[in-house]
Enzyme design. Structure first.
Site, short mmCIF file in Angstrom:
data_model
loop_
_atom_site.label_atom_id
_atom_site.label_comp_id
_atom_site.label_asym_id
_atom_site.label_seq_id
_atom_site.Cartn_x
_atom_site.Cartn_y
_atom_site.Cartn_z
N ARG A 117 -6.67 28.82 -4.65
CA ARG A 117 -7.25 28.95 -3.32
C ARG A 117 -7.85 30.33 -3.04
O ARG A 117 -9.01 30.44 -2.69
CB ARG A 117 -6.18 28.64 -2.26
CG ARG A 117 -6.75 28.57 -0.85
CD ARG A 117 -5.66 28.46 0.20
NE ARG A 117 -4.77 27.36 -0.06
CZ ARG A 117 -3.67 27.12 0.67
NH1 ARG A 117 -3.35 27.94 1.66
NH2 ARG A 117 -2.88 26.10 0.38
N HIS B 280 -12.55 18.27 -3.26
CA HIS B 280 -11.76 19.21 -2.44
C HIS B 280 -11.04 18.46 -1.32
O HIS B 280 -11.56 18.34 -0.21
CB HIS B 280 -12.70 20.28 -1.85
CG HIS B 280 -12.00 21.51 -1.36
ND1 HIS B 280 -11.41 22.41 -2.21
CD2 HIS B 280 -11.78 21.98 -0.10
CE1 HIS B 280 -10.87 23.40 -1.51
NE2 HIS B 280 -11.08 23.16 -0.22
N TYR C 79 -25.80 18.63 12.47
CA TYR C 79 -27.10 19.12 12.90
C TYR C 79 -27.82 19.93 11.82
O TYR C 79 -29.04 20.03 11.83
CB TYR C 79 -26.95 20.01 14.13
CG TYR C 79 -26.39 19.30 15.34
CD1 TYR C 79 -27.04 18.21 15.90
CD2 TYR C 79 -25.20 19.71 15.92
CE1 TYR C 79 -26.53 17.55 17.01
CE2 TYR C 79 -24.66 19.06 17.02
CZ TYR C 79 -25.33 17.97 17.55
OH TYR C 79 -24.82 17.33 18.64
#
Length: 846
Positions: free
Chosen positions: A40, A86, A130
């Site tokens: 990570r 993921h 968007y």
């Protein structure tokens, strides 16, 4: 718990296994820590990427959103990465992709975003539904050759797909873009660099693996941040490159501008890395409102699509350099970047220096070149094998006819394949390829193409084998690829470097100039350029020098260099320190700034003397010079300057003052001066400095002169250091004269003194005594604020007991408040006043 105890438990509880809680917590926490460290928070030293970054880039490659393809919705990309590689929150994937698209976050962005991807002001990006994105070309260089077995693949979270454990990484991404992350018990914070410099440094390492870090730093000079700014000081960079840890100070790029109306401005065009511009401006405004930052009248953000522009309007009485230095000191216009080069090396975290980072990158690229070459060789040999089968079949027309006849006579492809293998000695792969060959390949032109391909492929295979056989060939390939990368994506540095900043102070930015320091009776202080004062003839009416309140007047006036120390003594016997350049600048007519805002003086205390000192760090200077102090009751004290050489914010006690007394005058002496103390009654005492022994800092002193009557007071103390000097005395009604110092006989300290001026109702009491020479000028200030500058050479030498001549015309209700001498300048504007002779009194009473 024993097995016997377990047997006695109820049936439903017999499956409970006793475990030591300490060991379980330790093991679970270690597993968690390793997961965070490896999977990570820390980047791989080879490609400089964390798993989430690697998965985003690979997912975009798999989705086909290349730099020359249409954009795809960010939500589509996030869904692809989330569903395949993921299995965490969608925000972690989207935030990662957003950061890789921000030009102020990455030195070389890897994602090409379309839409609102946030701003340097800290604005959040638009929702993923968007925005759109695709890979940038430089990101494709990171993925180049990934399908040629150049890196290891590993199963994804559900073992349904494979994902790369590392990218081929043609770009030295760890150095170029840097990274940051917090793991368990460790963290990483790596600075971005300029691609051109990193490539040059890597090539230098390839050419000389024994290269020293100092030599590498000639190529990789310093970090290069996407927001530009200036790296202020080089020691932190050197530490980071040599040890893997260092602190780099960043300063905003600022310049001074003057508007058409004459207003001075500070214009900031680049800010330090990771500084939120809007937050910085907001915090600066708060500091101004709290009076912690002075000299700024307004802040505006005029940034637009052409670039950043933050404007600070400067007040008239402020010094732009000082304001900028305070902005650097108190705001995020100056910030530090702590470098901590921690990365995963073969799955284990290591702190790496510059050479180690480059070494591991080159080793990775070397392995990629080997594996790519092996893959290409394997593919070339496969093709070669097929071409060799073609060559057997197409060797002659008879053989070709036999092959065709065999195929036509066969009942199915399997029989035909077997026949080709048995009759012509072909392999199964070659036989299958011949069966799949189109008839058009039997034309003469196609046969020539096959023969040409065979020859070229043979050369290519030889070349690939040569690459695998020789390491220098492989290193040359790595260098060539890096050079191509530099030529394609390299650019100029954005962050400047100030190498000498380690010993650089705010004072170094201040020019060394002569200033007139003015302090009023009520404690207003300012500094004004000496050139603002004009020279007038003796007896002129003067010019307006200070705007004061009706009950205020100028009490102290002297000349000092901007780099000098001011030792400020108060009437209670305390001393404060201030540099001249720290005093607010004002025009000749301005009031100045309340001194309480500059030093921590008590409300009931007053400034009595201010002397300027060249240095407080020169041992020889401070041990061989003395501070001579005198009180209004005639007490005198001498202390070495060394006792006052350690500045403190709240000041220190300079002398112990008795209740009915106050400190009047302070002078700097060299141990061999003559002392003259003048009294209000018109008398003065003259004795040698050696009569006063040096005392401790808090001592009360000894008697210097005896008072005559209850109203008698000391008005001045003069330390005479020049043999050619005269003594100038001035009365409150504007009369003055200069006399030979020899006329004042030397006595022992403590006497009443001799007559210095014949005090009458016309002259008024004595107000000042000064040591002067012909080249000096006088600055005379009266209580109404009028100032006049006259030449000492205009005053002829008179006897000690005379009344003197009129120095300045005064109104009936006006009096002289202060007289100071200044050195005569070479070039001044001569302003004609009244004739010197016209104001001189005929009453000399010689």
């Amino acid at each position: 718990m024993s097995d016997g105890d377990n047997e006695n438990l109820p049936l439903g509880d017999q499956n409970i296994i006793p475990i030591n809680i300490e060991e379980e917590m330790r093991g679970a926490y270690i597993d968690y820590s390793m997961s965070v460290i490896i999977s990570r928070a820390l980047p791989d030293v080879r490609d400089g990427l964390k798993p989430v970054h690697r998965r985003v880039l690979y997912g975009m490659l798999e989705l086909g959103v290349l730099h020359n393809r249409p954009y795809k919705k960010s939500a589509r990309i996030v869904g692809e990465v989330l569903g395949k590689y993921h299995p965490h929150g969608d925000s972690s994937v989207y935030d990662t992709m957003v950061r890789m698209a921000q030009e102020w976050s990455l030195r070389y962005p890897l994602v090409d975003g379309q839409g609102n991807f946030g701003s340097v002001d800290g604005d959040s990006p638009a929702a993923m539904r968007y925005t759109e994105a695709r890979l940038r070309r430089i990101a494709e260089e990171m993925l180049h050759d990934i399908n040629k077995e150049t890196v290891d693949f590993q199963p994804n979270f559900d073992d349904s797909l494979n994902e790369p454990s590392v990218l081929p990484g043609k770009v030295p991404n760890l150095l170029v873009n840097g990274t940051s992350g917090i793991a368990v018990g460790m963290a990483t914070n790596m600075a971005p660099h300029n691609l051109t410099e990193v490539v040059n440094g890597t090539i230098a390492y390839i050419e000389n693996p024994e290269i020293e870090i100092s030599e590498l730093m000639q190529h990789v000079t310093a970090p290069d941040f996407p927001t530009g700014a200036t790296i202020y000081g080089y020691q932190g960079v050197r530490n980071a490159y040599e040890t893997g840890r260092g602190r780099v100070v960043l300063r905003a790029k600022a310049e001074f501008e003057t508007t058409k109306t004459g207003k001075e401005q500070i214009i900031v065009t680049e800010i330090p890395y990771q500084v939120n511009k809007a937050s910085m401006i907001e915090k600066t405004a708060a500091l101004i409102n709290e009076k912690r930052l002075e000299g700024i009248s307004d802040i505006r953000d005029e940034s637009d699509r052409n670039g950043m522009r933050v404007v600070y309007d400067i007040k008239k009485d402020a010094i732009p350099n000082i304001v900028l230095n305070n902005l650097y000191k108190y705001t995020q216009l100056q910030s530090s970047f702590g470098i901590n080069n921690v990365a995963l090396v073969k799955g284990r975290p290591h702190t790496l220096n510059l050479k180690e980072i480059i070494t591991y990158f080159v080793e990775h690229r070397h392995e990629v070149v080997i594996r790519r070459t092996e893959y290409e060789l394997k593919e070339a040999e496969k093709r070669m094998h097929i071409l060799e089968g073609y060559m057997i079949v197409l060797e002659s027309k008879d053989v070709t006819d036999q092959v065709i006849q065999l195929i036509r006579d066969s009942r199915d492809p399997e029989i035909a394949k077997t026949g080709l293998i048995e009759q012509f000695g072909l392999s199964e792969i070659q036989a299958k390829a011949i069966l799949e060959m189109r008839l058009q390949r039997l034309t003469g032109l196609e046969i020539e193409k096959i023969e040409q391909e065979y020859k070229e492929l043979k050369l290519h295979i030889d070349d690939l084998k040569d690459i695998l056989a020789r390491e220098e060939r492989r290193m040359t390939i790595i260098k060539d690829e890096l050079t191509e990368l530099r030529d394609k994506y390299g650019d100029e540095r954005r962050s400047d470097i100030i190498h000498a900043a380690d010993g650089f102070t705010a004072e170094d930015m201040i020019p060394d100039e002569e200033m007139v320091i003015t302090i009023s009776h009520e404690g207003y202080i300012k500094r004004t350029a000496l050139t603002e004062y004009r020279t007038q003839g003796r007896g002129g009416v003067g010019s307006k020098g200070v705007i004061t309140k009706s009950d205020d007047f100028t009490e102290h006036l002297f000349v000092a260099s901007t780099h000098n120390y001011l030792l400020i003594f108060t009437e209670s016997g305390k001393v404060f320190w201030k540099k001249v350049w720290e005093i607010p600048e004002g025009t000749k007519a301005s009031k100045g700034r309340a001194i309480q805002n500059l030093i921590n003086i008590e409300s009931d205390d007053k400034i009595r003397s201010v002397i300027n000192v060249n240095s407080l760090s020169d041992e020889d200077y401070i041990n061989n010079n003395y501070i001579m102090m005198c009180t209004t009751n005639g007490i005198i004290k001498k202390t070495t300057l060394e006792a006052y050489s350690r500045p403190r914010q709240n000041g220190i006690n300079a002398i112990t003052i008795r209740e009915d007394d106050r400190l009047l005058d302070v002078s700097l002496t060299n141990g061999d001066n003559h002392i003259v103390i003048a009294k209000k009654s018109g008398r003065a005492i003259h004795f040698h400095e050696s009569d006063v022994r040096p005392m401790g800092r808090t001592a009360a002193g000894v008697k210097g002169v005896t008072m005559e009557g209850e109203n008698d007071r000391v008005i001045n103390m003069v330390c005479i250091a020049r043999e050619d000097a005269n003594l100038l005395v001035v009365s409150e009604k504007g009369y003055g004269k200069r006399s030979d110092i020899g006329a004042y006989r030397i006595t022992k300290r403590g006497g009443k003194g001799v007559q210095a001026m014949k005090v009458t109702e016309k002259t008024g009491t004595l107000v000042a005594v000064k040591e002067v020479i012909d080249s000096d000028d006088l600055m005379i200030i009266n209580k109404s604020g009028i100032t006049i500058r006259i030449k000492v050479e205009d005053l002829r030498v008179m006897g000690r007991a005379t009344q003197g001549v009129r120095l300045i015309k005064l109104n009936d209700d006006d009096e002289i408040s202060s007289v100071e001498k200044i050195e005569k300048m070479d070039e001044v504007d001569e302003v004609a006043g009244d004739s010197p002779e016209s104001s001189e009194t005929s009453e000399t009473n010689e």
